[in-house]
Design an enzyme around this catalytic site. Sequence first.
Site, mmCIF file in Angstrom:
data_model
loop_
_atom_site.group_PDB
_atom_site.id
_atom_site.type_symbol
_atom_site.label_atom_id
_atom_site.label_comp_id
_atom_site.label_asym_id
_atom_site.label_seq_id
_atom_site.Cartn_x
_atom_site.Cartn_y
_atom_site.Cartn_z
ATOM 1 N N GLU A 13 -83.342 -25.373 7.263
ATOM 2 C CA GLU A 13 -83.027 -26.762 7.596
ATOM 3 C C GLU A 13 -82.240 -26.842 8.906
ATOM 4 O O GLU A 13 -81.423 -25.967 9.200
ATOM 5 C CB GLU A 13 -82.175 -27.440 6.499
ATOM 6 N N THR A 14 -82.506 -27.901 9.647
ATOM 7 C CA THR A 14 -81.668 -28.284 10.784
ATOM 8 C C THR A 14 -81.223 -29.719 10.550
ATOM 9 O O THR A 14 -82.042 -30.590 10.245
ATOM 10 C CB THR A 14 -82.435 -28.164 12.109
#
Length: 321
Positions: A99-100
């Site tokens: 995830e970002t």
Amino acid sequence: MTQKAFKYRFYPTSEQETLLKMTMGCARLVYNRALAARTEAWYERQERSDVTLMGQIITQVDAFTNTPFAGNPAAVCVLPTPQDEGWMQNVAQEMNLSETAFLVKQDDGFNLRWFTPTVEVPLCGHATLASAHVLWSEGHLLPDEVALFYTKSGVLIAKLQGEWIELDFPVNHSQAAIAPPELKAALGVAYKSVFQNSLGYLVELESEELVRQVQPNFQLLKTLSIGDVIVTSTANSDSEYDFVSRFFAPGLGINEDPVTGAAHCCLAAFWRDRLHKNEFLAYQASSRGGVVKVYYDGGDRVFLSGQAVTVLRGELFTAST
């Protein structure tokens, strides 16, 4: 015999002197032109209106751990202004982490969005934990301030409690399901029961050993209409943990997520019904591993607590498109 040292001096002819001056003049002219071109390019770069994120800080945090290179890594960008979805997806693909997270300051909190390398997701626990960690550790919030996040899953709250960060998330209930035969084939193990929730399947296995040993066929999982799976069991009797789990999400572009807050929003209600307690210490048994404190009293909210550590900070030299 004494040797004498001789010094030689070159005296160019008038023709040679003229040629030498011409050569030096040409070299000086080439250098000046190159310098002028570079200077002009620098000023043009500064003036370009689309270069809005030069020097944008991006921080990588390991979440649900207090040890670097464990837990679940997430990248966090605290943006000065909102950016378009395509650019955020490109950054997430470039980071290539599970995830970002992208945050933009609002009056009383932060807008928060999460992207895997391939898609945007409606909820992510570890990247929320990482985001809260960045807000406190980098001075965006004071230690006694609450982190308020506006997301596609509603308003989420994070509080700093000593060395732990507590997240206030919505519960995700599971219903008994009849799984297709391909699910058993994809997991490669016999299961005790199968449930379904908005995240995917929740599969109960007989033992912690089976949870740790599962080696899914990810290509086969991708062919299922629901290809994201939580596997879980009670922990061994001599363990400090109440239950263990793993989460496989090839449909989201993540074969195995190291530690998953959203999965524990499902697991909280599931294990409360079976272990008849409200507080749990859980372990996600991926290769990196991570610890999650869980509190669920049967209401609409689950409280997840974890630790986090910053491992990398850099700059993005790019612009939104």
